[in-house]
Every structure is written in C-alpha cells, then in structure tokens.
Enzyme design. Structure first.
Site, PDB file in Angstrom:
ATOM      1  N   HIS A 272      29.201 -18.618   3.643  1.00  0.00           N
ATOM      2  CA  HIS A 272      29.261 -18.834   2.189  1.00  0.00           C
ATOM      3  C   HIS A 272      27.914 -19.333   1.635  1.00  0.00           C
ATOM      4  O   HIS A 272      26.884 -19.111   2.233  1.00  0.00           O
ATOM      5  CB  HIS A 272      30.448 -19.738   1.834  1.00  0.00           C
TER       6      HIS A 272
ATOM      7  N   GLU B   4      33.203 -25.917   1.733  1.00  0.00           N
ATOM      8  CA  GLU B   4      32.858 -25.265   2.998  1.00  0.00           C
ATOM      9  C   GLU B   4      31.370 -24.945   3.089  1.00  0.00           C
ATOM     10  O   GLU B   4      30.729 -25.147   4.122  1.00  0.00           O
ATOM     11  CB  GLU B   4      33.681 -23.977   3.170  1.00  0.00           C
TER      12      GLU B   4
ATOM     13  N   HIS C 151      31.841 -21.512  10.143  1.00  0.00           N
ATOM     14  CA  HIS C 151      32.772 -21.631   9.015  1.00  0.00           C
ATOM     15  C   HIS C 151      33.668 -22.848   9.171  1.00  0.00           C
ATOM     16  O   HIS C 151      33.755 -23.440  10.249  1.00  0.00           O
ATOM     17  CB  HIS C 151      33.650 -20.375   8.913  1.00  0.00           C
TER      18      HIS C 151
ATOM     19  N   GLU D 166      35.434 -21.494  13.491  1.00  0.00           N
ATOM     20  CA  GLU D 166      36.161 -22.142  12.382  1.00  0.00           C
ATOM     21  C   GLU D 166      36.362 -23.598  12.786  1.00  0.00           C
ATOM     22  O   GLU D 166      37.193 -23.925  13.639  1.00  0.00           O
ATOM     23  CB  GLU D 166      37.509 -21.458  12.144  1.00  0.00           C
TER      24      GLU D 166
HETATM   25 ZN   LIG Z   1      34.431 -19.332   5.658  1.00  0.00          ZN
END
Ligand SMILES: [Zn+2]
Length: 212
Positions: free
Chosen positions: A42, A56, A110, A176
C-alpha cells in the site's frame, strides 16, 4: 541468477590456481551479491487496512525500512524497495520494477484485517522449489522473532493468486503480520520492539534463504 558471470569467473580463477572450490555449498547459487526486493504494501492514497488508530501503509513501510537496514548492516546484499516514503505505487509498478531490476527474491510486507489473529504467509499456488523454501524460511524466522516478544498464533504457510506473487519473475512471498482490527494484535503492532522483531525476522529469514 544461477551461473552468473561473477561466480563463473571465480570458478575459472580457482581452477587456474589448481584448487577446488564449492563457493555456494551453503545454499543455492545466487548472484555473488543477492538482490533483495522489499515491497511495503500500500502507500499514498491507498492506506490499506485501518483499525485501532493504525494504518497498514505506515506499519508496512516501518517494517520494510527496518528490514532493509538490518539486512544491509549484517550482510552483503543489494536492497531495492518499491517505496521508501508514503507514496502511491500500483501493483504493476511493483512487479515491473522488481523484474526490470533483476531481483533475486521479492518479499511483500502486509498487515492483515478481518478479525483474525496471528501471522501467515503466501506464495503463488503450485510453486515449489526455491519459492516454497523462501516461504518456509521466512515464515519460521518471522514467527520466532515475533514470539521473542509475545505469543503469536501461527496461521500457516498458504498459497494465493495475488498479483505480486503471480507477476514476479523470481521467488516471491507475501507476509501478513497480524491483524490491524484485532485489539490484542494492534497493541503489539503499536510496540516499537515488536515492529523491530518483525523486521529482524524478515531480515534473518531472507539471509538464511540466500545462504549468506
Ligand atoms: Zn495489504
């Protein structure tokens, strides 16, 4: 990156000197100076997941910058990032940039959302060999460093058809790192020592995979 000219030249020089060498016995024959591409998820107009006062895009950049710094302080690697500030990058930019650079490996960082808890990692479905080995090495190192700070659930090593995993021309893994919308996870993501441990896990996992 197997059979790069630097490695070939070393072998020829060694042969000329009459000595046998196995320069890459500890791992696969990557470039003499491996090229590590780190992709903080992002950025810019895309905040990614948000929750508990966290974004995030900020967390992924922080983890990625620290991963780069730990890697460069500890090992002889080239590191390139898809972004080093809060700017917008398309998914196509990220994979095109890594491919054009000739990255040895690609690691995308992420933060999860959706109400779960813990750490998980992804590679492209059907991949094996170095991609699966990168995933397992990264996965175990990140989890172990996170667990040096707090208890963290292992959600497993998974596969998914994601752009950055599909369109990269080198072993690629996406991590993640906990759930931004789960209070206990967010409380860990707010801790500087947890972020640094997460970065250290990424750096150690990358170095272990590369055999450096
Ligand atoms: Zn993400």
């Amino acid at each position: 990156m197997i059979g790069n000219s630097g490695a070939r030249r070393r072998t020829l020089l060694a042969a000329a000197a009459g000595i046998a060498v196995a320069p890459f016995a500890a791992g696969p024959a990557f470039a003499a100076v491996p090229k590590v591409y780190i992709d903080p998820g992002h950025g810019g107009t895309d905040a990614g997941a948000v929750g508990n006062g966290l974004q995030e895009k900020t967390l992924t950049l922080n983890i990625a910058l620290q991963t780069r710094d730990i890697l460069k302080a500890g090992w002889n690697v080239d590191v390139r990032m898809s972004r080093t500030t809060d700017i917008t990058r398309s998914l196509t930019y990220r994979t095109d940039d890594a491919n054009a650079w000739g990255a040895t490996i690609f690691v995308s960082i992420h933060i999860n959302a959706g109400g779960g808890t813990g750490f998980e990692s992804y590679r492209y479905p059907g991949t094996a060999g170095n991609t699966a080995r990168l995933q397992s090495t990264l996965h175990s190192n990140v989890l172990s460093q996170m667990r040096s700070v707090a208890a963290v659930t292992d959600r497993g090593q998974k596969t998914a058809n994601l752009h950055v995993l599909r369109e990269t021309a080198m072993p690629a893994v996406l991590t993640e790192n906990l759930f931004i919308d789960t209070v206990a996870n967010a409380n860990l993501l707010k801790r500087a020592d947890f972020i640094t441990a997460t970065a250290r896990g990424h750096a150690r996992g990358i170095a272990a995979f590369l055999g450096i």
